[in-house]
Design an enzyme around this catalytic site. Structure first.
Site, PDB file in Angstrom:
ATOM      1  N   LYS A 109     101.419  18.784 -31.730  1.00 13.51           N
ATOM      2  CA  LYS A 109     101.814  17.830 -30.643  1.00 13.51           C
ATOM      3  C   LYS A 109     102.311  16.544 -31.103  1.00 13.51           C
ATOM      4  CE  LYS A 109      99.176  19.370 -26.568  1.00 13.51           C
ATOM      5  NZ  LYS A 109      97.731  19.076 -25.812  1.00 13.51           N
ATOM      6  N   ASP A 118      93.520  21.842 -31.229  1.00 16.85           N
ATOM      7  CA  ASP A 118      94.478  21.138 -30.644  1.00 16.85           C
ATOM      8  C   ASP A 118      94.100  19.782 -30.620  1.00 16.85           C
ATOM      9  OD1 ASP A 118      96.106  19.742 -28.979  1.00 16.85           O
ATOM     10  OD2 ASP A 118      95.718  20.942 -27.244  1.00 16.85           O
ATOM     11  N   LYS A 132      95.058  26.599 -17.874  1.00 14.06           N
ATOM     12  CA  LYS A 132      94.067  25.449 -18.276  1.00 14.06           C
ATOM     13  C   LYS A 132      92.921  26.101 -17.444  1.00 14.06           C
ATOM     14  CE  LYS A 132      96.909  21.407 -19.534  1.00 14.06           C
ATOM     15  NZ  LYS A 132      96.133  21.236 -20.920  1.00 14.06           N
ATOM     16  N   ASP A 140      93.756  27.028 -22.072  1.00 10.45           N
ATOM     17  CA  ASP A 140      93.223  25.858 -22.791  1.00 10.45           C
ATOM     18  C   ASP A 140      91.853  25.287 -22.192  1.00 10.45           C
ATOM     19  OD1 ASP A 140      93.149  23.569 -23.990  1.00 10.45           O
ATOM     20  OD2 ASP A 140      95.107  22.945 -23.413  1.00 10.45           O
ATOM     21  N   GLU A 143      92.717  27.488 -26.621  1.00 10.57           N
ATOM     22  CA  GLU A 143      92.827  26.375 -27.191  1.00 10.57           C
ATOM     23  C   GLU A 143      91.512  25.368 -27.196  1.00 10.57           C
ATOM     24  OE1 GLU A 143      96.145  23.909 -26.404  1.00 10.57           O
ATOM     25  OE2 GLU A 143      97.410  25.754 -25.817  1.00 10.57           O
TER      26      GLU A 143
END
Length: 350
Positions: A257, A230, A149, A179, A205
Site C-alpha cells: 500500500k 500487510d 474482510k 483479510d 492477510e
C-alpha cells in the site's frame, strides 16, 4: 515553484466495517504544485489509526513541505522518512507537474488503450445479510477474485458465508482471499487457518496483529493457507530492516500500500526484496480518492503483475472526484471518453 495543500473529507456511501471499526468518512490531503502555468497534484492518503504518520504534527509537516518545496523532490523525500503518505503525495505531485497530462503519471496501455487491470472485489464486514448481499453483487459484476474482510463478527458466520460461495463456485472459478486485519489471537490463529483451508482459500492477510515477530514466524512456517503480510510492513523504513523482516517471518506474500509504506520508492524496495526471497506480492490502494488511486493503478500496471490487485475502492464514496477510472467485469479501466473534473487542480488552489 509554489506548493499548496488542501484537506478533503471523503464520505462513504454506506458505513464500511473492518476489525478496527466502522468508517463513515475518510480524511485525505491533496498537495498541489504550481510552476508558472503548469500544475501537479498528489494525494497524501492518511489512514487514521493505521498510518504510521497519523500524528499531531501532520498538517504542520505539510505546511513545512510547502514552504520548502524549492529543495526539490529528492531532498524532501529524504527528510520525510517518518511521513510515508506525504512522501507518496510528493512523488505523485512532482511526476504530475512534469507530465504532458498531469493525470497521466505513467502513460501505458492502461491509460492509452484501456487495457484493464484485474482486481479483487472487496467485501466489507457487517451483518450476515449485508455481507451476503455484497458477495452476490460482486459475483454478478463479473469478479473472479473476492476478498472478504473477517474478524469482526462471529467466525462461524464468516465461515458459513465463505462456504456459501464454495458450494456454487470452485477455486478455479472464484479465487477467495480473506483479510483478518490482525483480528486473530496468536493461540487460536492456526486452528482458524486450518478450518479456512478446507474452503480452498487463496491467502489470508495479516491473521495476527503486527509486531508479534516470533508468533508470526511460527505461523508462516506452519500455516495451511498462504499468509500475506500487510500492516506488518508499516513503519519499517530501513532497507536492511525490511530484508530482516522478510527473512525472519518468511511470508508467502506481501501486500503493498504505497500510502502506508513510502510511495513508489518504498514499495519498489519491498518488491525487490520479495522477489529476491521468492515471496509473492500484489498492490492495494488504501482508501485514497481517485487522485491517489489513479497514481497507484498507473504505476501498478507498469509492474506487469498478473495477479488480481486491490484497486477497486474508487466507488466507495459519494463525493469522489470525477475521473476516467471505471470498475467493470472484475477489472479497473481508464476510459478514453471520460475526463477528470474540469479545472480540478486549479479549484484546489482557491
Amino acid at each position: 515553484m509554489k506548493a499548496f495543500y488542501k484537506k478533503y473529507i471523503l464520505d462513504f456511501k454506506r458505513p464500511s466495517g473492518t476489525s478496527r471499526g466502522i468508517m463513515v468518512q475518510k480524511e485525505t490531503w491533496l498537495l498541489v504544485l504550481q510552476e508558472k502555468n503548469r500544475f501537479g497534484i498528489g494525494e497524501c492518503g492518511l489512514l487514521k489509526g493505521l498510518s504510521i504518520d497519523d500524528r499531531a504534527d501532520y498538517e504542520k509537516t505539510l505546511l513545512w513541505v510547502c514552504g520548502h518545496i524549492h529543495l526539490g523532490s529528492d531532498a524532501l523525500l529524504e527528510q520525510l522518512t517518518e511521513f510515508p503518505s506525504i512522501q507518496f503525495g510528493l512523488e505523485q505531485a512532482f511526476r504530475s507537474l512534469t507530465a504532458a497530462n498531469p493525470f497521466k503519471l505513467f502513460p501505458s496501455g492502461f491509460t492509452e488503450k484501456e487495457t484493464p487491470i484485474a482486481i479483487n472485489g472487496l467485501i466489507w464486514m457487517g451483518e450476515k445479510s449485508f455481507m451476503h448481499e455484497q458477495i452476490e453483487q460482486k459475483l454478478r459484476e463479473g469478479f473472479h477474485c473476492i476478498k472478504m474482510k473477517i474478524g469482526a463478527i462471529d467466525f462461524e458466520t464468516e465461515l458459513a458465508l465463505l462456504e456459501s460461495i464454495r458450494e456454487k463456485y470452485t477455486e478455479d472459478q472464484i479465487e477467495l482471499r480473506v483479510d483478518a486485519n490482525g483480528a486473530f489471537a496468536p493461540e487460536e490463529a492456526l486452528g482458524k487457518l486450518q478450518r479456512l483451508s478446507e474452503l480452498q482459500i487463496h491467502s489470508i492477510e495479516q491473521p495476527i496483529k503486527q509486531g508479534q515477530v516470533e508468533e508470526m514466524k511460527r505461523l508462516c512456517a506452519a500455516t495451511p493457507i498462504p499468509i500475506a503480510l500487510d500492516e506488518e510492513l508499516i513503519g519499517v523504513f530501513d532497507v536492511k530492516k525490511k530484508e530482516a523482516l522478510l527473512q525472519s517471518m518468511a511470508p508467502q506474500f506481501i501486500i503493498l500500500k504505497p500510502s502506508l509504506i513510502g510511495g513508489f520508492k518504498g514499495s519498489s524496495q519491498w518488491i525487490e526484496l520479495a522477489e529476491k526471497y521468492e515471496i509473492g506480492w500484489w498492490v492495494t490502494s488504501a482508501l485514497e480518492s481517485n487522485v491517489g488511486l489513479n497514481a497507484i493503478a498507473q504505476w501498478t500496471f507498469t509492474l506487469a503483475n498478473k495477479m488480481p490487485q486491490g484497486l477497486g475502492t474508487g466507488s466507495l464514496y459519494t463525493n469522489n472526484f470525477e475521473s476516467p477510472l471505471l470498475v467493470a467485469d472484475g477489472a479497473l479501466r481508464y476510459l478514453q471518453d471520460r475526463q477528470w473534473k474540469p479545472n480540478l487542480i486549479q479549484e484546489l488552489c482557491i
